[in-house]
Design a protein around this motif. Sequence first.
Motif, PDB file in Angstrom:
ATOM      1  N   THR A  52      13.852  19.854 -12.207  1.00 43.45           N
ATOM      2  CA  THR A  52      12.854  19.685 -11.147  1.00 43.45           C
ATOM      3  C   THR A  52      11.940  18.507 -11.477  1.00 43.45           C
ATOM      4  O   THR A  52      11.995  17.931 -12.563  1.00 43.45           O
ATOM      5  CB  THR A  52      11.968  20.942 -10.984  1.00 43.45           C
ATOM      6  OG1 THR A  52      11.140  21.085 -12.146  1.00 43.45           O
ATOM      7  CG2 THR A  52      12.799  22.191 -10.778  1.00 43.45           C
ATOM      8  N   ASP A  53      11.045  18.196 -10.526  1.00 44.67           N
ATOM      9  CA  ASP A  53      10.062  17.144 -10.752  1.00 44.67           C
ATOM     10  C   ASP A  53       9.150  17.475 -11.931  1.00 44.67           C
ATOM     11  O   ASP A  53       8.624  16.577 -12.590  1.00 44.67           O
ATOM     12  CB  ASP A  53       9.198  16.939  -9.502  1.00 44.67           C
ATOM     13  CG  ASP A  53       9.989  16.415  -8.319  1.00 44.67           C
ATOM     14  OD1 ASP A  53      11.090  15.870  -8.541  1.00 44.67           O
ATOM     15  OD2 ASP A  53       9.511  16.542  -7.181  1.00 44.67           O
ATOM     16  N   LEU A 100      11.757  25.210  -2.048  1.00 42.05           N
ATOM     17  CA  LEU A 100      12.665  24.846  -0.961  1.00 42.05           C
ATOM     18  C   LEU A 100      14.006  25.554  -1.111  1.00 42.05           C
ATOM     19  O   LEU A 100      14.575  26.056  -0.126  1.00 42.05           O
ATOM     20  CB  LEU A 100      12.863  23.333  -0.941  1.00 42.05           C
ATOM     21  CG  LEU A 100      13.708  22.769   0.202  1.00 42.05           C
ATOM     22  CD1 LEU A 100      13.058  23.031   1.545  1.00 42.05           C
ATOM     23  CD2 LEU A 100      13.924  21.256   0.003  1.00 42.05           C
ATOM     24  N   GLU A 101      14.520  25.616  -2.329  1.00 42.81           N
ATOM     25  CA  GLU A 101      15.796  26.291  -2.557  1.00 42.81           C
ATOM     26  C   GLU A 101      15.667  27.798  -2.324  1.00 42.81           C
ATOM     27  O   GLU A 101      16.586  28.433  -1.784  1.00 42.81           O
ATOM     28  CB  GLU A 101      16.304  26.006  -3.960  1.00 42.81           C
ATOM     29  CG  GLU A 101      17.627  26.676  -4.315  1.00 42.81           C
ATOM     30  CD  GLU A 101      18.822  26.158  -3.524  1.00 42.81           C
ATOM     31  OE1 GLU A 101      19.938  26.676  -3.747  1.00 42.81           O
ATOM     32  OE2 GLU A 101      18.654  25.247  -2.682  1.00 42.81           O
ATOM     33  N   ASN A 148       8.001  23.430   0.028  1.00 41.83           N
ATOM     34  CA  ASN A 148       8.546  22.185   0.584  1.00 41.83           C
ATOM     35  C   ASN A 148       9.410  21.379  -0.373  1.00 41.83           C
ATOM     36  O   ASN A 148       9.957  20.346  -0.004  1.00 41.83           O
ATOM     37  CB  ASN A 148       7.403  21.298   1.090  1.00 41.83           C
ATOM     38  CG  ASN A 148       6.423  20.927  -0.015  1.00 41.83           C
ATOM     39  OD1 ASN A 148       6.074  21.770  -0.833  1.00 41.83           O
ATOM     40  ND2 ASN A 148       5.987  19.681  -0.024  1.00 41.83           N
ATOM     41  N   ARG A 149       9.569  21.841  -1.636  1.00 36.90           N
ATOM     42  CA  ARG A 149      10.411  21.070  -2.552  1.00 36.90           C
ATOM     43  C   ARG A 149      10.909  21.958  -3.686  1.00 36.90           C
ATOM     44  O   ARG A 149      10.436  23.063  -3.901  1.00 36.90           O
ATOM     45  CB  ARG A 149       9.659  19.871  -3.120  1.00 36.90           C
ATOM     46  CG  ARG A 149       8.446  20.248  -3.951  1.00 36.90           C
ATOM     47  CD  ARG A 149       7.805  19.030  -4.566  1.00 36.90           C
ATOM     48  NE  ARG A 149       6.682  19.382  -5.419  1.00 36.90           N
ATOM     49  CZ  ARG A 149       6.104  18.547  -6.271  1.00 36.90           C
ATOM     50  NH1 ARG A 149       6.545  17.304  -6.381  1.00 36.90           N
ATOM     51  NH2 ARG A 149       5.088  18.934  -7.009  1.00 36.90           N
ATOM     52  N   SER A 150      11.876  21.440  -4.408  1.00 36.41           N
ATOM     53  CA  SER A 150      12.387  22.036  -5.644  1.00 36.41           C
ATOM     54  C   SER A 150      12.668  23.523  -5.507  1.00 36.41           C
ATOM     55  O   SER A 150      13.386  23.945  -4.606  1.00 36.41           O
ATOM     56  CB  SER A 150      11.417  21.755  -6.799  1.00 36.41           C
ATOM     57  OG  SER A 150      11.298  20.372  -7.037  1.00 36.41           O
ATOM     58  N   VAL A 170       2.991  25.302   3.014  1.00 31.33           N
ATOM     59  CA  VAL A 170       2.905  23.963   2.414  1.00 31.33           C
ATOM     60  C   VAL A 170       1.501  23.408   2.620  1.00 31.33           C
ATOM     61  O   VAL A 170       0.805  23.775   3.560  1.00 31.33           O
ATOM     62  CB  VAL A 170       3.937  22.992   3.040  1.00 31.33           C
ATOM     63  CG1 VAL A 170       5.363  23.499   2.840  1.00 31.33           C
ATOM     64  CG2 VAL A 170       3.671  22.787   4.528  1.00 31.33           C
ATOM     65  N   HIS A 174      13.225  15.994 -14.188  1.00 32.87           N
ATOM     66  CA  HIS A 174      14.640  16.300 -13.972  1.00 32.87           C
ATOM     67  C   HIS A 174      15.451  16.331 -15.272  1.00 32.87           C
ATOM     68  O   HIS A 174      16.619  15.945 -15.313  1.00 32.87           O
ATOM     69  CB  HIS A 174      15.255  15.320 -12.968  1.00 32.87           C
ATOM     70  CG  HIS A 174      14.587  15.369 -11.631  1.00 32.87           C
ATOM     71  ND1 HIS A 174      14.871  16.328 -10.698  1.00 32.87           N
ATOM     72  CD2 HIS A 174      13.599  14.610 -11.091  1.00 32.87           C
ATOM     73  CE1 HIS A 174      14.103  16.148  -9.626  1.00 32.87           C
ATOM     74  NE2 HIS A 174      13.319  15.109  -9.850  1.00 32.87           N
ATOM     75  N   ALA A 231       7.157  18.449   5.968  1.00 26.44           N
ATOM     76  CA  ALA A 231       8.022  19.610   5.764  1.00 26.44           C
ATOM     77  C   ALA A 231       9.218  19.641   6.698  1.00 26.44           C
ATOM     78  O   ALA A 231       9.724  20.710   7.046  1.00 26.44           O
ATOM     79  CB  ALA A 231       7.202  20.890   5.934  1.00 26.44           C
TER      80      ALA A 231
END
Length: 226
Positions: A184-185, A15-16, A10-12, A32, A189, A38
Amino acid sequence: MTTTLITGANRSLGLETARRLIEAGHSVVGGVRDPAGADVLRALGAHVVRIDVTDQSSVDAAIGSLAALDVLVNNAGVLGAGHDVDGLDATAMEKVLATNVTGLVRVTQAALPLMRASRNPVIVNVASGVGWPRYLTTPGHDEYPVPSIPYPASKAAVIALTVQYAKNLPDFRVNASDPGYTDTDFNDHSGHQTVTEGTDATVALAQLGPDGPTGEFHDRRGRIPY
């Protein structure tokens, strides 16, 4: 069509990876912990399932909802606490290993019966260069200054698990990917790579054919020699 399950989608990086594999023609199932959050994943065209890799019943339900599975991308991971020796205790270590190592095994073991029916079963374990002793001990590498213990130890275990799964599953392609120092988180970043660059190895390994390599560790430039 190739059916691909991505955990932590769902992220970073997750997700990519989902976006790129959908673009490549895969039918992506995004795993997720909270399906309510989502919407971006659904907007890409992914099917969303709830999966908490630390919970066996959640994993069994997610895998049980699938009619087929060709590619498994074990992407879910946590950074955890214990970023130096003074902040480390057994609980901090256990929490990271529960997701990054035991969770990976839990999902993989649950997925194996379904994947054995695939004509081209592929597993990609998202590891990290911080799990690579040569990088941790070589000045000039991005990984060298990292003092954390749980996360690097967990990713070293992921690399070893990859090799051992590959040896035990000769009809599968099982490899590990190193995203590199990606924005990323996880690193507030600060990474110098984009998430697209950080998913290059994972996306390439997820599209291997039956004659592709197995038991290897790759970054975006190719195989990292053992």
